[in-house]
Structures are given as structure tokens and as C-alpha cells.
Design an enzyme around this catalytic site. Structure first.
Site, short mmCIF file in Angstrom:
data_model
loop_
_atom_site.label_atom_id
_atom_site.label_comp_id
_atom_site.label_asym_id
_atom_site.label_seq_id
_atom_site.Cartn_x
_atom_site.Cartn_y
_atom_site.Cartn_z
N PHE A 173 53.57 40.64 40.33
CA PHE A 173 53.45 40.43 39.04
C PHE A 173 52.65 41.66 38.46
O PHE A 173 51.71 41.89 38.66
CB PHE A 173 52.72 39.34 38.51
CG PHE A 173 52.43 39.03 37.11
CD1 PHE A 173 53.49 38.21 36.51
CD2 PHE A 173 51.55 39.35 36.55
CE1 PHE A 173 53.51 37.97 35.03
CE2 PHE A 173 51.63 39.23 35.18
CZ PHE A 173 52.66 38.56 34.33
N ASP B 251 48.07 48.23 41.58
CA ASP B 251 47.47 47.49 40.32
C ASP B 251 46.42 46.54 40.74
O ASP B 251 46.42 45.45 41.28
CB ASP B 251 48.76 46.60 40.07
CG ASP B 251 48.51 45.52 38.65
OD1 ASP B 251 47.24 45.35 38.21
OD2 ASP B 251 49.84 44.97 38.20
N LYS C 222 42.18 43.00 33.11
CA LYS C 222 41.38 41.57 32.98
C LYS C 222 39.87 41.41 32.81
O LYS C 222 39.10 41.26 31.82
CB LYS C 222 41.85 40.56 34.21
CG LYS C 222 43.48 40.29 33.82
CD LYS C 222 43.86 39.28 34.86
CE LYS C 222 45.19 38.46 34.15
NZ LYS C 222 46.44 39.49 35.11
C1 LIG Z 1 47.54 39.68 34.44
C2 LIG Z 1 48.41 40.86 35.21
C3 LIG Z 1 48.98 41.87 34.78
C4 LIG Z 1 49.12 41.88 32.96
O1 LIG Z 1 48.17 41.93 32.39
P1 LIG Z 1 48.07 41.62 30.79
O2 LIG Z 1 46.75 41.80 30.39
O3 LIG Z 1 48.30 39.84 30.79
O4 LIG Z 1 49.01 42.37 30.00
C5 LIG Z 1 49.39 42.80 35.44
N1 LIG Z 1 49.24 43.00 36.74
C6 LIG Z 1 48.47 41.96 37.54
C7 LIG Z 1 48.12 42.34 38.96
C8 LIG Z 1 48.02 40.77 36.60
O5 LIG Z 1 47.26 39.97 37.29
#
Ligand SMILES: *Cc1c(COP(=O)(O)O)cnc(C)c1O
Length: 403
Positions: free
Chosen positions: A144, A229, A258
Site C-alpha cells: 500500500f 516506504d 503519518k
Molecule cells: C498511509 C500510507 C500511505 C499513504 O499516506 P497518506 O498520508 O494517506 O497519503 C503510503 N504508504 C504507506 C505505507 C501507508 O501506510
């Protein structure tokens, strides 16, 4: 704003929500009006223990006085300038993030592009990969990375992807944690490999140990970038600034968001080595990204995590939580995955949504990223006593949902 416009019961507000907001998230389970520390209050006055922290966002809990102080001090001094200009807070936050990202290779160049979200941080990463002159990307099954078209192209779930195809490509997906499959997919046409250290949205799934180091070696051997990520796993969530740093690797691109602003929107794309200079004047931009208030929030979060020794605390609290949940010996609990305070409780049956609903009714906020997985991502400041309160209540929710 009148009280009538923002007050009201949850029932009334939920009806207004359904008329006023797009139905992208389904019906809201609660309407919250206040947060303090690890607690939330809904519009009917009920209190909840927040074990989800706005999806791994409110790292220091709600309304943290020092984060609040830093935000309001910055806002009352200088709230925004365009990116034609710089601010000291933005520079200081960039230096800190650059340092975290190169902890395994101190001295390696690292530069930051600030954004307002994880998705945008990944969009910046995507554009960096295009500047290599190669276009093919490799992502992982179960990944994701966000919902914009670029980030979605890197996200594996067909349910999210298919309605929006064609997506920017070419992106090939390989099984998460499978170094042999990665080796087979890699060649000199590949611009980058993107990987999460732990797949949070996929149900807190970890790759075999050694996978990130193998991915580093394999990408380097064909001149592809390694992109990690850390949007969900970084900034202390897993007991380190980067969940990937104990693997010993230094990535070419690392994305954060986040937990960085404790709820104030801030994201960052950090690129290292040669990748740090791939985006030049005119090749990317943002109006709000890097604004001094967001940067002040981020700096306050980093300072408090450091000052209060929260990285060590998160590691200890997470291990204690996992062992207490396993020690319940409940037949529904087959494993507790994850690290630090990003944990997935794996259930024998696909009852996680019902368990999460029962927990919510009893005053505990958790979620179910998969039908058989409960996710816990509480504020990093949560006490053992509060975690124990949830562990003690969990068997009741499991029993209620399994009958
Ligand atoms: C939540 C998330 C995203 C997206 O971040 P947003 O702030 O919702 O745009 C991207 N990568 C990972 C691993 C995430 O958990």
C-alpha cells in the site's frame, strides 16, 4: 461558527455527514469531538482508549501540550511563505530526517522534499525514479503506497486499482519478501524497487529477516534505486526512527508521513546519494509542502520522542503487549505480528471486523485491516496499564464475535 453548526448528537451528525461528504470511507463508526492524551470523546460524551492513533499518526497522543505550543508559536510568528523562500524550521526538520535516513552510512548526501501526506511523498519518489531514464518499477504483492494515480500504480490491491486503470506504469509486482522472485524480475531496465519494511495496510506483515539487505544488494547490482516506504512504520512507530535501519541498509529513497506531525499534515521524501540530485529546478513543486507550521510540528515530535526516550519505550511496550496477548492462550489468537507499537493480532477465523466493532462499543479504538487481523497502533506514549486494560478485555470481544 455557530454552535448549532458543529454541535449535535452522533445520530444527527452522522445523517449530516452522509449528505455532506462523499461516501469514500463508508458510514463513520463514531463522531469524535475531543481528544486528550490516549483518549477520545464522541459527540454523545462517551470516552475511548485510542489504540489506533488516527492510523499511526498521533504518536504523542491527542493535544500534546508541547506540540501545541510549537505549532501555535510558529503560527503566530510566521505561518506560511511560498517555496520561493526558505524558513529555519523547514531546514532544521530536513536536516533531522536526512540524518535518520543515512544512519547506516553517515556522510552520505541526503536531501528532502516536503509534502502534506504519505501519498504525495510517494508521488515525489515516483518522479525521482523517472529521472533515472528508466521507467519500470517493481513493487510488492500486498503493498500500500497511497491512492493518487501514481501511488496507486504502486499499490497492489486490484480492488483499489482496477476502476482507475490505466495507471502510470510499468509496475511489476513480486511476492513480498521473496528475494529470488525479486532477483528474477530485476534487470537494467528497472528504475526502482519500492518496499515497506512492514506492510501495515496488508495486516502488519513482515518480510523474512535479511530481505531488505538482499533487496539493497540486488538493486545495486543492476543500478536500480531502492525505495523504502516508511510512511506508516517510521518516526518511532516500530521502535526506531526508521523500521528499516536495523537491516543495515541505506535506501536511495525513503518516504515518511503519518507519525511525523502528530496529526498536523506533513510528509517527506528523502533521497540519498546520486538520487538526492535527480529532481532539479522546475521538476517538482508544492505550495504547502514544507510550510513552517508543519515543520515546527515535526520538529516538536522528534524532540519529544528523543527527550522522553520513546524509541526504547516503544520497543519494550510492544514486546510486552505481544507477549501478554499471546499469554491469553485464546483459541482465536494464532500470532501477534509486527514490531514496536505497530502490531497485528492474527485470528483463526475472519471475525476481526466484528471484534473491532465490539471493542469500539466497549470504548477501545482498533481496526481490522484484514478479515482475520486486528491492528493496534496506539500513541507511542501509552502506558502499560492502558495496554493491559485492552488485553484483559480482548477475550470477551473474541468470544462475543466467534459465537
Ligand atoms: C498511509 C500510507 C500511505 C499513504 O499516506 P497518506 O498520508 O494517506 O497519503 C503510503 N504508504 C504507506 C505505507 C501507508 O501506510
Amino acid at each position: 461558527m455557530s454552535i448549532a453548526a458543529t454541535g449535535g448528537s452522533q445520530a444527527e451528525l452522522t445523517v449530516r455527514y452522509a449528505h455532506a461528504l462523499m461516501n469514500t470511507f463508508g458510514a463513520p463508526k463514531r463522531v469524535f469531538v475531543r481528544g486528550e492524551g490516549v483518549h477520545l470523546w464522541d459527540a454523545d460524551g462517551n470516552r475511548y482508549l485510542d489504540l489506533l492513533a488516527g492510523l499511526a499518526v498521533n504518536a504523542l497522543g491527542h493535544a500534546h501540550p508541547q506540540v501545541l505550543g510549537a505549532i501555535s508559536a510558529q503560527l503566530s510568528t510566521l505561518g506560511h511563505v511560498s517555496n520561493f523562500f526558505a524558513t529555519p524550521t523547514q531546514i532544521a526538520l530536513a536536516e533531522r530526517l536526512a540524518g535518520f535516513t543515512t544512519v547506516n552510512d553517515p556522510g552520505r548526501e541526503a536531501r528532502v522534499f516536503f509534502t502534506n501526506s504519505g501519498t504525495e511523498a510517494n508521488e515525489a519518489g515516483f518522479k525521482i525514479t523517472r529521472m533515472t531514464g528508466r521507467t519500470k518499477l517493481i513493487a510488492m504483492d500486498g503493498s500500500f503506497h497511497g491512492r493518487s494515480l501514481g501511488a496507486l500504480a504502486l499499490t497492489s490491491n486490484p480492488k483499489y486499482r482496477e476502476p482507475f486503470e490505466p495507471l502510470p506504469g510499468v509496475v511489476e509486482f513480486v511476492p513480498y519478501g521473496d528475494a529470488e522472485a525479486l532477483a528474477a524480475a530485476l534487470d537494467e531496465t528497472v528504475a526502482a524497487v519500492i518496499v515497506e519494511p512492514i506492510q501495515g495496510e496488508n495486516g502488519v506483515v513482515e518480510p523474512p529477516s535479511g530481505f531488505l539487505a538482499q533487496a539493497r544488494e540486488l538493486t545495486a547490482s543492476v543500478g536500480a534505486l531502492l525505495w523504502i516506504d516508511e510512511v506508516q512504520t517510521g518516526i518511532g512507530r516500530c521502535g526506531a526512527w526508521l523500521a528499516s535501519s536495523d537491516s543495515g541498509v541505506t535506501a536511495d529513497i525513503v518516504t515518511f508521513a503519518k507519525g511525523l506531525g502528530n496529526g498536523f499534515p506533513v510528509g517527506a521524501c528523502v533521497a540519498t546519494g546520486a538520487a538526492a540530485s535527480l529532481l532539479g529546478p522546475g521538476s517538482h513543486g508544492t505550495t504547502f509542502g514544507g510550510n513552517p507550521v508543519a515543520a515546527a510540528a515535526g520538529l516538536a515530535v522528534l524532540n519529544i520522542i528523543e527527550r522522553d526516550g520513546l524509541l526504547e519505550r516503544v520497543t519494550a511496550a510492544g514486546e510486552r503487549l505481544a507477549s501478554r496477548v499471546m499469554a491469553l492462550g485464546h483459541p482465536q489468537v494464532t500470532a501477534v505480528r509486527g514490531r514496536g507499537l505497530l502490531r497485528g493480532v492474527v485470528l483463526a477465523d475472519p471475525i476481526a471486523p466484528a471484534v473491532a466493532d465490539a471493542a469500539l462499543d466497549a470504548g477501545f479504538v482498533i481496526n481490522a485491516p484484514r478479515p482475520n487481523v486486528l491492528r493496534l497502533a496506539p500513541p507511542l506514549v501509552i502506558s502499560d496499564a492502558d495496554l493491559d486494560r485492552f488485553v484483559a478485555a480482548l477475550p470477551g470481544f473474541l468470544d462475543g464475535a466467534s459465537t
